[in-house]
Structures are given as structure tokens and as C-alpha cells.
Write a protein that holds these residues in place. Structure first.
Motif: not given
Length: 111
Positions: A45-59, A95-99
């Protein structure tokens, strides 16, 4: 090397086609499959926010001159569309990172 972490609830019954999504994301970000890793994690499970997403994508991706704020926002929208083509509602963050602050040690090749 974009790292794409996809989280879904364990109860989600829709398929999440990683190979097809990887292909879409490689086209969006102009990367290759061997440098674009997708990892799927199913969670209770995860905490509900105001979104009804199927997936949370973290790039997580390397910062590059061509990845301006507008280019990244456009890319994130395209990522949402790629998931939508597979009947998935995606909540996407990038999120971007410095090489210079990136370190990677792959496992040794066993022949």
C-alpha cells in the motif's frame, strides 16, 4: 543511465509491460536499453494523496545541457503518455544528478 523505478500496489491487476515501456522511454530520452534500467516494485500500500495513479514512476537521470527544465517537463509528459498507451495512470517524478557525483560498480562478467 536513467534508472526508472516503477511502484505499483500489489493489488493492481493491470499488466505492466516493462520491455515495451523501456522501448518508449528510450525513444523519449534518446537512450539505449542497456543504459535504461526499469525496476518494478509491488508494494502492499501507499499513502493516498489527491491522485488516483496506478503506478508511481521515479526516474533518476544524468543532468545534461539538452535536458533543460522545459525539455524534462516535456519528457515527463511523454512518459505519462507512454504509460497511458498501456492503460496505466502514472504519477511521474524525475530527478537529475551531476555526473561527477555518480558512481557505479556493475558485477563482474562471468564467462
Amino acid at each position: 543511465m536513467p534508472l526508472v523505478k516503477i511502484f505499483s500496489r500489489s493489488s493492481l491487476r493491470k499488466p505492466i509491460p516493462l520491455q515495451a515501456l523501456q522501448s518508449h522511454l528510450c525513444q523519449i530520452w534518446n537512450t539505449k536499453p542497456d543504459t535504461t534500467k526499469l525496476i518494478l516494485t509491488r508494494v502492499e500500500d501507499w499513502t493516498d494523496e489527491s491522485f488516483s495513479e496506478d503506478v508511481y514512476v521515479d526516474i533518476r537521470a544524468m543532468a545534461r545541457p539538452e535536458r533543460t527544465r522545459q525539455a524534462v517537463l516535456d519528457g515527463v509528459r511523454q512518459v505519462q503518455e507512454a504509460f497511458k498507451k498501456h492503460n496505466l495512470i502514472a504519477n511521474v517524478r524525475l530527478e537529475t544528478y551531476d555526473n561527477q557525483n555518480y558512481f557505479h560498480l556493475p558485477p563482474p562478467i562471468i564467462s
